[in-house]
Design a protein around this motif. Structure first.
Motif, PDB file in Angstrom:
ATOM      1  N   TYR A  24       0.985  -6.726  34.881  1.00  0.00           N
ATOM      2  CA  TYR A  24      -0.700  -6.142  34.750  1.00  0.00           C
ATOM      3  C   TYR A  24      -1.061  -5.644  33.679  1.00  0.00           C
ATOM      4  O   TYR A  24      -1.976  -6.084  33.574  1.00  0.00           O
ATOM      5  CB  TYR A  24      -0.248  -4.637  35.355  1.00  0.00           C
ATOM      6  N   ASP A  25      -0.435  -4.951  32.873  1.00  0.00           N
ATOM      7  CA  ASP A  25      -0.627  -4.386  31.602  1.00  0.00           C
ATOM      8  C   ASP A  25      -1.366  -6.101  30.481  1.00  0.00           C
ATOM      9  O   ASP A  25      -0.507  -5.811  29.103  1.00  0.00           O
ATOM     10  CB  ASP A  25       0.076  -3.358  30.219  1.00  0.00           C
ATOM     11  N   GLY A  26      -0.423  -7.147  31.351  1.00  0.00           N
ATOM     12  CA  GLY A  26      -0.824  -8.837  29.795  1.00  0.00           C
ATOM     13  C   GLY A  26      -0.039  -8.007  28.801  1.00  0.00           C
ATOM     14  O   GLY A  26      -0.349  -9.311  27.615  1.00  0.00           O
ATOM     15  N   LEU A  27       1.353  -8.112  28.977  1.00  0.00           N
ATOM     16  CA  LEU A  27       2.594  -8.352  27.969  1.00  0.00           C
ATOM     17  C   LEU A  27       3.262  -9.211  28.235  1.00  0.00           C
ATOM     18  O   LEU A  27       3.754  -9.238  28.668  1.00  0.00           O
ATOM     19  CB  LEU A  27       3.019  -7.163  27.603  1.00  0.00           C
ATOM     20  N   ALA A  28       3.036 -10.653  26.924  1.00  0.00           N
ATOM     21  CA  ALA A  28       3.169 -12.024  27.519  1.00  0.00           C
ATOM     22  C   ALA A  28       4.662 -12.053  27.236  1.00  0.00           C
ATOM     23  O   ALA A  28       5.985 -11.891  27.767  1.00  0.00           O
ATOM     24  CB  ALA A  28       2.550 -12.880  26.546  1.00  0.00           C
ATOM     25  N   ASP A  29       5.224 -11.207  26.171  1.00  0.00           N
ATOM     26  CA  ASP A  29       6.530 -11.406  25.664  1.00  0.00           C
ATOM     27  C   ASP A  29       7.730 -10.704  26.120  1.00  0.00           C
ATOM     28  O   ASP A  29       8.676 -10.776  27.018  1.00  0.00           O
ATOM     29  CB  ASP A  29       5.961 -11.092  24.360  1.00  0.00           C
ATOM     30  N   VAL A  74      -8.245  -9.103  33.872  1.00  0.00           N
ATOM     31  CA  VAL A  74      -6.878 -10.346  34.506  1.00  0.00           C
ATOM     32  C   VAL A  74      -6.737 -11.676  34.310  1.00  0.00           C
ATOM     33  O   VAL A  74      -5.317 -11.762  33.825  1.00  0.00           O
ATOM     34  CB  VAL A  74      -8.268 -10.212  35.730  1.00  0.00           C
ATOM     35  N   LEU A  75      -7.726 -11.755  32.833  1.00  0.00           N
ATOM     36  CA  LEU A  75      -7.362 -12.752  32.482  1.00  0.00           C
ATOM     37  C   LEU A  75      -5.205 -12.945  31.354  1.00  0.00           C
ATOM     38  O   LEU A  75      -4.857 -13.613  31.622  1.00  0.00           O
ATOM     39  CB  LEU A  75      -8.273 -13.398  30.849  1.00  0.00           C
ATOM     40  N   MET A  76      -5.734 -11.825  30.837  1.00  0.00           N
ATOM     41  CA  MET A  76      -4.787 -10.587  30.027  1.00  0.00           C
ATOM     42  C   MET A  76      -2.976 -11.859  31.246  1.00  0.00           C
ATOM     43  O   MET A  76      -2.678 -11.900  30.320  1.00  0.00           O
ATOM     44  CB  MET A  76      -4.431  -9.780  29.551  1.00  0.00           C
ATOM     45  N   ALA A  77      -3.369 -11.047  32.019  1.00  0.00           N
ATOM     46  CA  ALA A  77      -2.184 -11.051  33.504  1.00  0.00           C
ATOM     47  C   ALA A  77      -1.678 -12.550  33.701  1.00  0.00           C
ATOM     48  O   ALA A  77      -1.071 -12.297  33.569  1.00  0.00           O
ATOM     49  CB  ALA A  77      -2.610 -10.197  34.545  1.00  0.00           C
ATOM     50  N   ALA A  78      -2.861 -12.883  33.533  1.00  0.00           N
ATOM     51  CA  ALA A  78      -2.423 -14.388  34.032  1.00  0.00           C
ATOM     52  C   ALA A  78      -2.631 -15.112  32.451  1.00  0.00           C
ATOM     53  O   ALA A  78      -1.263 -15.903  33.424  1.00  0.00           O
ATOM     54  CB  ALA A  78      -4.247 -15.338  34.375  1.00  0.00           C
ATOM     55  N   SER A  79      -2.848 -14.824  32.181  1.00  0.00           N
ATOM     56  CA  SER A  79      -1.902 -15.085  30.652  1.00  0.00           C
ATOM     57  C   SER A  79      -0.235 -15.027  30.342  1.00  0.00           C
ATOM     58  O   SER A  79       0.631 -15.614  30.226  1.00  0.00           O
ATOM     59  CB  SER A  79      -2.877 -15.637  29.136  1.00  0.00           C
ATOM     60  N   SER A  80      -0.209 -13.981  30.447  1.00  0.00           N
ATOM     61  CA  SER A  80       0.918 -13.708  30.256  1.00  0.00           C
ATOM     62  C   SER A  80       2.114 -13.978  31.491  1.00  0.00           C
ATOM     63  O   SER A  80       3.189 -14.760  31.828  1.00  0.00           O
ATOM     64  CB  SER A  80       1.671 -11.641  30.877  1.00  0.00           C
ATOM     65  N   MET A  81       1.789 -13.943  32.975  1.00  0.00           N
ATOM     66  CA  MET A  81       3.001 -14.793  34.544  1.00  0.00           C
ATOM     67  C   MET A  81       2.254 -16.266  33.660  1.00  0.00           C
ATOM     68  O   MET A  81       3.974 -17.007  33.935  1.00  0.00           O
ATOM     69  CB  MET A  81       0.887 -14.966  34.972  1.00  0.00           C
TER      70      MET A  81
END
Lengths: 228, 503
Positions: A24-29, A74-81
């Motif tokens: 949700y917070d877009g934290l990919a790592d 939303v983009l950040m969340a999707a890119s973490s996904m």
């Protein structure tokens, strides 16, 4: 409550909860770390996908529709996904896990406006779909080649210009002629479109935005799976 | 695998604008100058001709006439004739900007210079909302408007008679209004001008709040002294003006001109008349108390010469507004004008168009004190609740306009431009992620949804959405803290004065 957490010590429910929050917070790592931790505990890749990542993206989609989240979030969340999926995808194939669905998407010939369809791609990937984005300015032949190569259940056609909209019908007519229209769910999108237009050209549905595109794709996959 | 526990953004309250978050706007864009210097001087010259040859009536107030005579003004009957030298001498004494005190010091306002401030509608006897329609205003309505003005980050001033509380006795209702401003808001407010007694009560209440010496240093009241155009100051306004000037409280000297009736059917002539009237009032205030803070006011539009009704948002009133602001700047005085004026009875398309037709010029002309910035309907006869809420959304947009363009490194966002390939998008770049919440003004009430989503939500128009917001705002209201000892003292004063007035 301590100020530190050790994800190796978290009960599995809390690990999934943390995965959803970090997504949700877009934290990919962090998401990647949690996916690896879940797998290390012997969980099935499909479980990690559905209970962790997809469940997390569901919340993202809902909050986007409600106006709580902004597009960049939303983009950040999707890119973490996506970063979690780099680990999961090969394992999902290896374990023969059920697929959420496969999609091909592209803008039609004459139309180079792909920001909308790129958002849809991201969101579909976020929902666990395997997405091939064939980019802009696609002819009937380009679509046919992509369908041949990827065998999708879902075909997304995108157009921003009223002058390129009619080409969507050309693509659908070609699918009919080739006898493959019935095995595809054709979803169309773009600002000047409408439900009526989708119906008129023989598409399955019009998706007004990326969140609706996810819901619609899921709905059609469910119908297909129930019919199968 | 050990990391710091953090709080997810998930479940955080949606980012609504807080009362505290936004301060008084500074006008950081060019000022729109409609007339060149020689044309402006022509208006000045004609107004000097009006002042010295045609005269201004000071009606039914012998003391005012005596003051004028003492200061060398030629008076014939009740008509006063000012020389250009006298006008220049006294008008120069007025400060070019001043601070009006608020009981919350963070909400004190600078009036003048590059500062702007927005205040609610003033004076309507009626109120209207979508559920109950148009009706006579009550104290409850008055308080609700004070609360709405307090809650909006885009309204900086609590105003004055936002709506007339017609359920209260006329001789004492000013006390209830003043107390409500103090109790339900911590923003600055306006004094009563209905009589010298009302003005004295207003001064007394701010003396209780701030101390009598403090308010002589910086005014705690700003009050609306209207000139009953053409060319007439009446005893009611004069007596209030004298009380305020002697207490060094700020006054807005405003000629009230509907051209065609109270001014000539001509814009240049109207401006010359307005200028003469305003300068006469301002000079008079300085004769009473040199240095008294005054604001050059303009309330100008025209009548519809077919029906006789006032017209709001007329192109002629826009032209006049720009020039009025230029005149005020010429004399180095703070300027009051503008507002979200509408003849429309509900916040419909007409109301929106009319309102913006005056409000945009008010912003571009740099009006320092914008009275009637929210809630005005029905030619000023009705204070509209939903209109108030909708007007605030537009005032928010103007706050952004007034800031101009950010020319810093972040404003150019070259890192974002470099990182995005041709035909790509900026929606996810680090720069966008740092700036997306504040990059563009977002109305919380206007609808930006796709058509289908809007229909699925019930196809509500702005009026309906504003009605819903209104309910939420009033339900969410919490009064700003007020020192109990001060509250008791104010209440005691109000009770005592009510008893004295009612005899």
């Amino acid at each position: 409550m301590s100020d530190e957490i050790n994800i190796q010590e978290l009960p599995i429910e809390e690990l999934f909860e943390l995965m959803q929050e970090d997504l949700y917070d877009g934290l990919a790592d962090e998401v990647l770390e949690e996916v690896n931790e879940a797998l290390a505990r012997g969980l099935q890749p499909f479980e990690v996908l559905t209970q962790g990542l997809v469940a997390g993206m569901d919340i993202v989609g809902k909050d986007f529709r409600d106006g709580t989240l902004f597009v960049p979030e939303v983009l950040m969340a999707a890119s973490s996904m996506k970063s979690g999926m780099t680990v999961l995808r090969p394992l999902l194939i290896e374990t023969g896990a059920p697929k959420m669905g496969t999609a091909v998407i592209g803008t039609v010939k004459g139309d180079i406006h792909d920001i909308g369809q790129n958002l849809v791609s991201m969101m579909w990937e976020g929902a666990g779909f395997e997405v091939t984005n064939i980019g802009i300015n696609n002819s009937v032949e380009d679509y046919m080649a992509a369908i041949e190569a990827h065998n999708p259940e879902i075909l997304g056609l995108s157009a921003l210009l009223t002058t390129t909209m009619p080409y969507m019908k050309t693509v659908i007519d070609a699918l009919n002629e080739a006898g493959i229209r019935e095995r595809l769910t054709v979803l169309v999108g773009g600002a000047p479109l409408s439900d009526a237009f989708a119906e008129e050209i023989g598409a399955d549905a019009y998706c007004r935005d990326a969140a609706v595109a996810v819901d619609t794709a899921k709905k059609f996959m469910q119908i297909r799976n129930e019919a199968a | 695998m050990v990391r710091e526990r953090r709080h997810s953004r998930r479940g955080r309250p949606s980012p609504t604008r807080q009362v505290e978050a936004i301060t008084q706007p500074l006008h950081q864009i060019p000022v729109y100058e409609l007339l060149d210097a020689s044309a402006l001087d022509k208006i000045h010259q004609v107004s000097m001709e009006i002042l010295s040859e045609v005269g201004i009536l000071f009606m039914d107030d012998p003391e005012s006439l005596a003051i004028l005579r003492e200061h060398g003004v030629r008076v014939e009957g009740e008509l006063a004739f000012f020389t250009p030298t006298q006008i220049e001498h006294y008008v120069t004494m007025a400060p070019s900007e001043f601070t009006q005190l608020a009981r919350n010091p963070a909400r004190s306002l600078v009036i003048g210079g590059k500062h702007m401030c927005f205040a609610p509608v003033y004076g309507p006897p009626f109120v209207a909302d979508r559920e109950r329609g148009r009706r006579l205003g009550t104290l409850q309505d008055f308080r609700d408007f004070v609360k709405l003005a307090y809650l909006s980050p885009y309204i900086h001033h609590s105003g004055g008679v936002i709506v007339e509380p017609t359920d209260l006795p006329t001789p004492t209702r000013h006390l209830d209004m003043l107390y409500s401003h103090i109790k339900y808001s911590d923003k600055p407010f306006m004094g009563s001008v209905m009589s010298a007694g009302n003005a004295a009560d207003s001064v007394k209440m701010v003396e209780i709040m701030f101390g009598s010496e403090a308010i002589r240093q910086q005014p705690a009241l700003i009050s609306l002294i209207n000139i009953s155009s053409p060319r007439r100051l009446d005893d009611r306004m004069l007596s209030a003006l004298k009380v305020y000037a002697r207490a060094r409280q700020a006054v807005i000297i405003t000629p009230f001109i509907l051209s065609g009736a109270m001014g000539p059917a001509a814009i240049a002539g109207t401006l010359a008349q307005q200028n003469a009237e305003a300068l006469a009032g301002i000079a008079f205030a300085q004769m009473i108390e040199p240095g008294t803070p005054v604001v050059y006011g303009s309330f100008q539009t025209n009548v519809d010469l077919q029906s006789g009704s006032p017209v709001f948002g007329s192109p002629e009133s826009q032209l006049a507004l720009y020039v009025s602001a230029q005149l005020a700047r010429r004399y180095h005085l703070p300027f009051r004008s503008g507002g979200m004026f509408a003849s429309a009875k509900i916040p419909d398309v007409q109301a929106g168009y009319e309102s913006i037709m005056t409000m945009l010029p008010a912003v571009l002309a740099r009006v320092n004190f914008v009275l009637h910035a929210a809630g005005w309907l029905d030619g000023g006869l009705t204070a509209g609740f939903e209109k108030f809420v909708l007007d605030c959304e537009v005032l928010g947009a103007f706050h952004t306009l007034l800031r101009g363009i950010d020319m810093s490194e972040n404003g150019f966002a070259m890192e974002s431009i470099r990182s995005v390939p041709p035909g790509g998008h900026h929606l996810g770049t680090p720069h966008t992620l740092r700036n997306f919440r504040t990059a563009f003004y977002r109305s919380e009430l206007f609808d930006y949804q796709p058509s289908e989503a809007w229909e699925a939500d019930g196809a509500h128009d702005a009026y309906e959405r504003a009605h819903e917001r209104l309910q939420q705002l009033l339900a969410s209201y919490e009064a700003p803290p007020l020192d109990p000892a001060l509250d008791t003292e104010l209440q005691a004063f109000v009770s005592r004065r009510k008893a004295e007035i009612s005899g």
